[in-house]
Motif scaffolding. Structure first.
Motif, mmCIF file in Angstrom:
data_model
loop_
_atom_site.group_PDB
_atom_site.id
_atom_site.type_symbol
_atom_site.label_atom_id
_atom_site.label_comp_id
_atom_site.label_asym_id
_atom_site.label_seq_id
_atom_site.Cartn_x
_atom_site.Cartn_y
_atom_site.Cartn_z
ATOM 1 N N THR A 108 -8.774 -1.782 4.960
ATOM 2 C CA THR A 108 -8.780 -0.411 5.883
ATOM 3 C C THR A 108 -8.918 -1.326 7.236
ATOM 4 O O THR A 108 -7.245 -0.223 7.563
ATOM 5 N N GLU A 109 -8.782 -1.992 7.172
ATOM 6 C CA GLU A 109 -8.441 -2.630 9.210
ATOM 7 C C GLU A 109 -6.620 -3.036 8.890
ATOM 8 O O GLU A 109 -5.831 -2.465 9.974
ATOM 9 N N LEU A 110 -5.996 -3.469 8.026
ATOM 10 C CA LEU A 110 -4.681 -3.560 8.252
ATOM 11 C C LEU A 110 -3.705 -3.027 8.025
ATOM 12 O O LEU A 110 -3.302 -2.412 8.831
ATOM 13 N N LYS A 111 -4.442 -1.885 7.326
ATOM 14 C CA LYS A 111 -3.834 -0.531 6.925
ATOM 15 C C LYS A 111 -3.589 0.076 8.018
ATOM 16 O O LYS A 111 -2.857 1.256 8.649
ATOM 17 N N ARG A 112 -4.738 0.497 8.822
ATOM 18 C CA ARG A 112 -5.110 1.410 10.173
ATOM 19 C C ARG A 112 -3.566 0.568 10.804
ATOM 20 O O ARG A 112 -3.499 1.471 11.551
ATOM 21 N N GLN A 113 -4.078 -0.424 11.235
ATOM 22 C CA GLN A 113 -3.024 -1.452 11.925
ATOM 23 C C GLN A 113 -1.509 -1.265 11.987
ATOM 24 O O GLN A 113 -0.611 -0.756 12.674
ATOM 25 N N LEU A 114 -1.660 -1.447 10.391
ATOM 26 C CA LEU A 114 0.167 -0.856 10.275
ATOM 27 C C LEU A 114 0.520 0.236 10.438
ATOM 28 O O LEU A 114 2.097 0.914 10.308
ATOM 29 N N GLY A 115 -0.247 1.353 10.933
ATOM 30 C CA GLY A 115 -0.044 2.821 11.345
ATOM 31 C C GLY A 115 -0.036 2.712 12.204
ATOM 32 O O GLY A 115 0.616 3.999 13.202
ATOM 33 N N LEU A 116 -0.004 1.970 12.812
ATOM 34 C CA LEU A 116 -0.161 2.278 14.653
ATOM 35 C C LEU A 116 1.477 1.640 15.305
ATOM 36 O O LEU A 116 2.358 1.229 14.790
ATOM 37 N N PRO A 117 1.908 2.064 16.492
ATOM 38 C CA PRO A 117 2.892 2.243 16.779
ATOM 39 C C PRO A 117 3.194 0.963 17.472
ATOM 40 O O PRO A 117 4.260 0.022 17.523
ATOM 41 N N THR A 118 2.153 -0.151 17.220
ATOM 42 C CA THR A 118 1.965 -1.398 17.603
ATOM 43 C C THR A 118 1.436 -2.612 16.610
ATOM 44 O O THR A 118 2.036 -3.915 16.789
ATOM 45 N N ALA A 119 2.304 -1.720 15.551
ATOM 46 C CA ALA A 119 2.042 -2.210 13.899
ATOM 47 C C ALA A 119 3.223 -3.680 14.146
ATOM 48 O O ALA A 119 3.269 -4.711 13.161
ATOM 49 N N PHE A 120 4.430 -3.518 14.891
ATOM 50 C CA PHE A 120 5.287 -4.929 14.839
ATOM 51 C C PHE A 120 4.390 -5.955 15.208
ATOM 52 O O PHE A 120 4.472 -7.150 15.146
ATOM 53 N N LEU A 121 3.705 -5.859 16.045
ATOM 54 C CA LEU A 121 2.791 -7.423 16.285
ATOM 55 C C LEU A 121 2.435 -8.060 15.246
ATOM 56 O O LEU A 121 1.833 -8.987 15.130
ATOM 57 N N ILE A 122 1.926 -7.103 14.250
ATOM 58 C CA ILE A 122 1.039 -7.929 12.924
ATOM 59 C C ILE A 122 2.204 -7.804 12.066
ATOM 60 O O ILE A 122 2.267 -8.452 10.874
ATOM 61 N N GLU A 123 3.116 -7.452 11.502
ATOM 62 C CA GLU A 123 3.873 -7.477 10.120
ATOM 63 C C GLU A 123 4.622 -8.112 10.176
ATOM 64 O O GLU A 123 4.102 -8.788 8.772
ATOM 65 N N ARG A 124 4.820 -8.986 11.146
ATOM 66 C CA ARG A 124 5.499 -10.520 10.393
ATOM 67 C C ARG A 124 4.319 -11.221 10.105
ATOM 68 O O ARG A 124 4.691 -12.547 8.855
ATOM 69 N N VAL A 125 2.374 -11.351 10.577
ATOM 70 C CA VAL A 125 1.741 -11.690 10.071
ATOM 71 C C VAL A 125 1.095 -11.307 8.775
ATOM 72 O O VAL A 125 0.156 -12.136 8.074
ATOM 73 N N SER A 126 1.335 -9.775 8.415
ATOM 74 C CA SER A 126 0.205 -9.104 7.247
ATOM 75 C C SER A 126 1.174 -10.306 5.546
ATOM 76 O O SER A 126 -0.786 -10.138 5.412
ATOM 77 N N ARG A 127 1.738 -10.334 5.759
ATOM 78 C CA ARG A 127 1.396 -11.173 3.943
ATOM 79 C C ARG A 127 0.565 -12.053 4.033
ATOM 80 O O ARG A 127 0.281 -12.764 2.988
ATOM 81 N N THR A 128 1.061 -13.402 5.134
ATOM 82 C CA THR A 128 0.193 -14.842 5.238
ATOM 83 C C THR A 128 -1.260 -14.864 6.183
ATOM 84 O O THR A 128 -1.672 -15.670 5.089
ATOM 85 N N ASP A 129 -1.174 -13.771 6.353
ATOM 86 C CA ASP A 129 -2.653 -13.534 7.011
ATOM 87 C C ASP A 129 -3.491 -12.153 7.241
ATOM 88 O O ASP A 129 -3.667 -11.148 8.036
ATOM 89 N N PRO A 130 -2.814 -11.345 6.138
ATOM 90 C CA PRO A 130 -4.160 -9.996 6.287
ATOM 91 C C PRO A 130 -4.967 -10.150 6.514
ATOM 92 O O PRO A 130 -5.879 -8.753 6.472
ATOM 93 N N LEU A 131 -5.702 -11.555 6.764
ATOM 94 C CA LEU A 131 -7.504 -10.671 6.943
ATOM 95 C C LEU A 131 -7.018 -10.858 8.847
ATOM 96 O O LEU A 131 -8.398 -11.009 9.542
ATOM 97 N N LEU A 132 -5.984 -10.712 9.558
ATOM 98 C CA LEU A 132 -5.592 -11.139 10.999
ATOM 99 C C LEU A 132 -6.272 -11.851 11.507
ATOM 100 O O LEU A 132 -6.537 -11.186 12.657
ATOM 101 N N ALA A 133 -6.548 -12.895 11.265
ATOM 102 C CA ALA A 133 -7.355 -14.053 11.546
ATOM 103 C C ALA A 133 -6.244 -14.731 13.226
ATOM 104 O O ALA A 133 -7.086 -14.420 14.112
ATOM 105 N N PHE A 134 -5.193 -14.706 13.186
ATOM 106 C CA PHE A 134 -4.340 -14.886 14.737
ATOM 107 C C PHE A 134 -4.435 -13.378 14.996
ATOM 108 O O PHE A 134 -4.289 -13.953 16.180
ATOM 109 N N PRO A 135 -3.798 -12.556 14.678
ATOM 110 C CA PRO A 135 -4.411 -11.470 16.427
ATOM 111 C C PRO A 135 -5.543 -11.002 17.038
ATOM 112 O O PRO A 135 -5.484 -10.987 18.075
ATOM 113 N N THR A 136 -6.711 -11.905 15.854
ATOM 114 C CA THR A 136 -7.693 -11.653 16.874
ATOM 115 C C THR A 136 -7.543 -13.307 17.848
ATOM 116 O O THR A 136 -8.781 -12.513 18.634
#
Lengths: 788, 209
Positions: A139-167
């Motif tokens: 849910t959190e990844l989906k929310r973040q992909l919908g945000l204007p700041t999605a470009f920050l996580i798009e690069r890592v979303s496939r290798t890091d869907p748990l968003l460990a690196f953005p955290t």
């Protein structure tokens, strides 16, 4: 001149030349404030305090540039950094992050993201990898992909869907909130208006020879830049070297002014009363010995001389000149029929007693735990011994057998004689004087306020300090004097302690004990914690597949998570180490947090807004190897201890003074007569400071030793001549001349821009004036049959 | 960052809608951006991400105040606000606010620069970054297509398309290299919007209320 005299003079001249040659050859002035950091009751913290004072942190200047807007300031900062970088004293000048900062940081940290993710991995990993945790992460990844700041996580979303690196990045950003931003590739302060350049120097900030030219170079580089920009730029600076150079300049200027004016005043006084160039020259012989011996002894023992010692030492002119004044005055007004040696014999007890008691007072300072004060004690003791010795052994052979007194000098002596005779006839006046002094003590002592504030002791100019604080506030919003220190035998042990410190501070922040903290833990954890993260993460071999399935259930396409599956199952890389960061673009982020303490490593955590210091201290005390370090508190506690010790030393000095006087007279009444006036003068001086609303510190207290010794000199001379009216009036002239010379020397310090020097100047000026005024009280207590 | 650029393009396209009374050319569209007092429009954005089965849809209002302030305020599915100015991007939602260090992201920097050039109607600068193609359709329909000329922009963005008819622009489409596509449709466009001081303060600030 006899052969004996020639031998003595030759030896004296040789000694002076040797001392002067040595002092001139090895002369090195220091303004290192760590010189005035006392040994603490906790040697480890005191050592840390010194280490920090000498680390790269103190060698780093911050230049803050302002302009019409942030972009103009950023451009100016870049150009200034380029100019400054060309100076040989500059090790680094940085105005922005390296161009590849984000990419390099990503490459360095991304492989370690899972190892660095949690502080309590045994609890947090199972929670994250539970069905609920996975659903929540999706849910959190989906929310973040919908945000204007999605470009920050798009690069890592496939290798890091748990968003460990953005955290990790967010934690790092939170830890450093309020710090620097980056505009046009340049550092911009938290206020969004000032561009920042960090300049690290090669040498110590206290090395005036290298720092002064650098500061001038920076200013000229900025002026040229500003001229090209039409004068629209502003520069403010922060750096310990600025204080050191300014202090050195001020101290030198003060010394020069004091030396010139004191010397001129003494010249005028001598010319007026003695009208003899020969006597004038003779007066300067002990002075030359005193100052030269003081400098030479300090350099021999400490390798350099602190600016404060030199400034204080220069005022010794006022003390050292006392001995030749006594001798020359007596020899001019009432020469002994046996010539200069006879005059010396007559006043020798008073001279010796005065010198020995003065020496006792200052020598006591050498037993302190304060490096600066020890140096001061050595300087003063050597100076007093040398000037006394020069007066005692060199002046008699250099003086005329029976000089002709000058009329004005004689008239002055007659006037003093009449005044003392009047006082002798009407002791009521002395009693009134005594009572007035007691009233002053009663009123003023209650108002004495002590401070242990370091700023009242140091050599720091107020304007420089406020500018420095403004610049530092823009760059870091943490308290500069409060630290938590984790000390370990190596990097990893220190990090392990730092892990626990982080945890404790996190709890403390939640409990409202502090507002915020900035920790290296945001960037790196101990190898042990990193290993525990891996173990917890890989505890369930099916976890990665469950993650992908959970994300698919939340509307993600599972085929996109192939890289994640491969990555999650691979053996983790070796734990990240401090050295890995230090050698990378992240090195600048690590540097403020790591210090080497001898063969140990200290990891420092900065704190802000400590609301409950004792609760915080208790939390940290429970962690072995960690210390809560409040530099101001440490200094305050140590200075308080030192103040009490100095007060004890003053007390011991008084006892020694009374003991010596008693040894000389072996009777109670003359002992009282010689000891009470200086004691009363010193007490009244302290009271006067209180009554004037001057907050007193350590240097006021140390200066009281001078007051005591001067007052004791005056009382002893009057006492020694109390039964002989002709002798008494000559001694009275000596005392007045000594008092004037001392006040001239110290009085000028009262106008110094440096608080420490002002403290010395004010105390001694008031004290010596009071000693002079109260010296006749010696006559009140003097035994009728004479002191001896 | 692509969102920022999408928003920038959106403004550009809306601005162009006001002034296209003359034959449609690239220069005419970009020239229309100059001298606009302000703009407000309703938008509906549909993000079709390769990684997601279903698109992400959001709706809200967009505001532009010359020379360089843009606010995108999302009303559904959750309230959020995004601001762009010459220095960078700020964002706020119920989870908190964030200001992006725009210079740490070279691609983002190029987007913002491109945005500024569109607002300035700087055809030459845009042509340095993009190949620009205009395709005219029947009944005054047209499609303005921007294709990045090289990396790093071309590593991320495939094409940006503005579509309209006559003087009205109704669609912005951003296609990315990874297969993600974002389509934004506009309605209730006011290209003559003049903001009061209070509105400038209220609408162009981070406050989702």
């Amino acid at each position: 001149v006899s052969r004996h005299d020639r031998l003595v003079l030759t030896l004296g001249a040789t000694a002076l030349l040797v001392m002067a040659g040595y002092a001139a050859h090895s002369f090195r002035i220091s303004t290192d404030i760590s010189h005035f950091i006392p040994d603490s009751d906790d040697p480890r913290l005191a050592s840390l305090s010194r280490q920090l004072a000498q680390s790269s942190l103190t060698r780093t200047m911050i230049l803050s540039l302002s302009g019409p807007d942030a972009h103009a300031a950023a451009q100016a900062a870049q150009r200034l950094a380029e100019s400054v970088r060309s100076h040989p004293e500059v090790l680094r000048a940085v105005s922005g992050p390296p161009g590849d900062f984000a990419e390099t940081a990503y490459r360095l940290l991304f492989p370690h993201r899972y190892q660095l993710l949690f502080d309590a991995p045994e609890r947090e990993w199972p929670a994250l990898l539970s069905d609920e945790g996975i659903a929540s992460a999706a849910t959190e990844l989906k929310r973040q992909l919908g945000l204007p700041t999605a470009f920050l996580i798009e690069r890592v979303s496939r290798t890091d869907p748990l968003l460990a690196f953005p955290t990790l990045l967010r934690r790092l950003e939170t830890e450093n909130s309020g710090g620097l931003q980056v505009v046009d590739g340049q550092f911009i302060a938290g206020d969004g208006a000032h561009a920042v350049v960090f300049v690290e120097t090669r040498h110590s900030p206290f090395d005036g020879a290298t720092q002064k030219p650098l500061l001038g170079f920076i200013r000229r580089a900025f002026d040229e830049l500003n001229a090209r920009q039409g004068g629209r730029l502003g520069l403010e600076e922060s750096g310990l070297n600025r204080f050191a150079v300014a202090s050195e300049d001020t101290v030198k200027a003060d010394i020069k002014r004091i030396s010139i004016v004191s010397t001129l005043a003494i010249v005028l006084l001598f010319l007026l009363l003695f009208r003899s160039p020969r006597i004038l020259l003779l007066a300067f012989v002990p002075l030359a010995f005193g100052v030269t011996a003081g400098i030479a002894a300090s350099i021999a023992l400490f390798g350099e001389i602190h600016g404060l010692t030199l400034a204080f030492g220069s005022t010794l002119i006022g003390v050292c000149v006392d001995y030749p004044i006594h001798f020359l005055n007596h020899h001019s007004l009432r020469p002994s029929p046996d010539g200069p040696y006879g005059t010396r014999r007559r006043i020798s007890w008073a001279l010796i007693l005065g010198a020995v008691t003065t020496l006792a007072g200052f020598a006591g300072l050498a037993w302190t735990s304060f490096p600066g004060m020890r140096e001061l004690a050595v300087f003063a003791s050597a100076g007093i011994v040398a000037s006394f010795a020069a007066t005692y052994w060199l002046l008699p052979p250099l003086s005329l057998p029976s000089p002709r007194p000058v009329a004005l000098h004689q008239a002055f002596a007659e006037r003093m004689g009449r005044l003392l005779a009047t006082l002798g006839r009407r002791p009521r006046w002395l009693i009134v004087l005594y009572l007035l002094a007691l009233v002053l003590c009663a009123v003023g002592l209650r108002r004495v306020r002590w401070t242990a504030d370091l700023s009242k002791l140091d050599l720091i100019d107020e304007n420089l300090r406020t500018e420095d604080e403004r610049v530092r506030d823009r760059v870091s919003r943490m308290d500069s004097s409060r630290l938590i220190v984790a000390v370990g035998a190596d990097d990893d042990l220190a990090l392990a302690i730092n892990d626990r410190v982080y945890d404790a501070l996190h709890q403390a922040r939640n409990a409202g004990e502090l507002e915020a903290f900035s920790s290296l833990h945001g960037l790196i954890a101990s190898a042990e914690l990193q290993r525990r993260n891996v173990l917890a993460m890989q505890a369930d071999p099916q976890a990665a597949h469950r993650v992908v399935a959970g994300f698919a259930a939340a509307g993600f396409r599972p085929e996109f998570f192939g890289d994640f599956l491969a990555d999650f199952s691979q053996p983790p890389p070796a734990p990240l180490r401090i050295a890995d960061l230090q050698g990378s673009v992240l090195g600048d982020m690590v540097r403020p947090f790591v210090a080497r303490l001898g063969d140990q490593i200290a990891v420092v955590t900065l704190v802000k807004g400590v609301r409950d210091p004792s609760a915080l201290r208790d939390r940290i005390a429970a962690i072995s190897g960690a210390s809560y370090f409040d530099q101001s508190e440490l200094f305050a506690r140590t200075y308080e201890r030192y103040r009490r010790r100095t007060l004890d030393l003053v007390g011991i000095g008084i006892l020694v003074m009374f003991a010596m006087v008693f040894l000389k007279y072996r009777r109670r009444r003359p002992t009282l007569a010689a000891g009470m006036p200086p004691l009363l003068a010193a007490t009244a001086t302290l009271a006067a400071l209180g009554a004037l609303g001057i907050t007193t510190n350590l240097l006021h207290l140390v200066s009281l030793l001078l007051v005591l010794s001067a007052g004791e000199d005056y009382a002893v001379f009057l006492l020694e001549s109390a039964t002989d009216a002709a002798y008494l009036k000559v001694s009275a002239v000596s005392v007045v001349l000594c008092g004037i010379a001392t006040v001239l020397g110290f009085g000028l310090l009262s106008f110094s821009r440096i608080p420490a020097l002002r403290a010395i100047g004010v105390t001694t000026s008031i004290g010596v004036a009071l000693s002079l005024l109260l010296a006749p009280l010696a006559l009140l207590w003097a035994p009728r049959g004479g002191a001896t | 960052m692509r969102t920022a650029f999408r928003a920038a393009c959106l403004v550009s396209s809306l601005l162009s809608a006001r002034a296209l009374a003359t034959p449609v050319t690239v220069d005419a569209i970009l020239a229309a951006f100059r001298g606009v007092p302000g703009l407000e429009a309703h938008f509906r954005e549909e993000k079709r991400l390769a990684v997601l089965v279903a698109p992400l849809i959001s709706e809200g209002q967009i505001y532009f105040a010359p020379p360089n302030r843009l606010a995108k305020r999302v009303a559904t599915p959750a309230k959020s606000a995004m601001l762009i100015d010459g220095n960078g991007i700020s964002f706020q939602d119920e989870h908190g606010s964030q200001t992006l260090l725009i210079d740490t992201y070279p691609v983002a920097r190029l987007f913002i620069d491109g945005f500024m050039q569109i607002l300035a109607g700087n055809t030459e600068a845009l042509r340095r970054l993009y190949e620009i193609a205009l395709e005219a359709g029947p009944d005054g329909a047209w499609d303005l297509r921007f294709k990045p000329k090289g990396p790093p922009l071309s590593d991320v963005v495939e094409t940006i398309e503005l579509a309209g008819r006559g003087i009205l622009i109704d669609t912005l489409r951003v296609s990315e290299r990874g297969g993600d596509v974002t389509v934004t449709r506009f309605s209730a466009v006011d290209p003559s919007r003049r903001f009061t001081a209070d509105e400038l303060h209220r609408l162009f600030a981070l406050d989702t209320r």
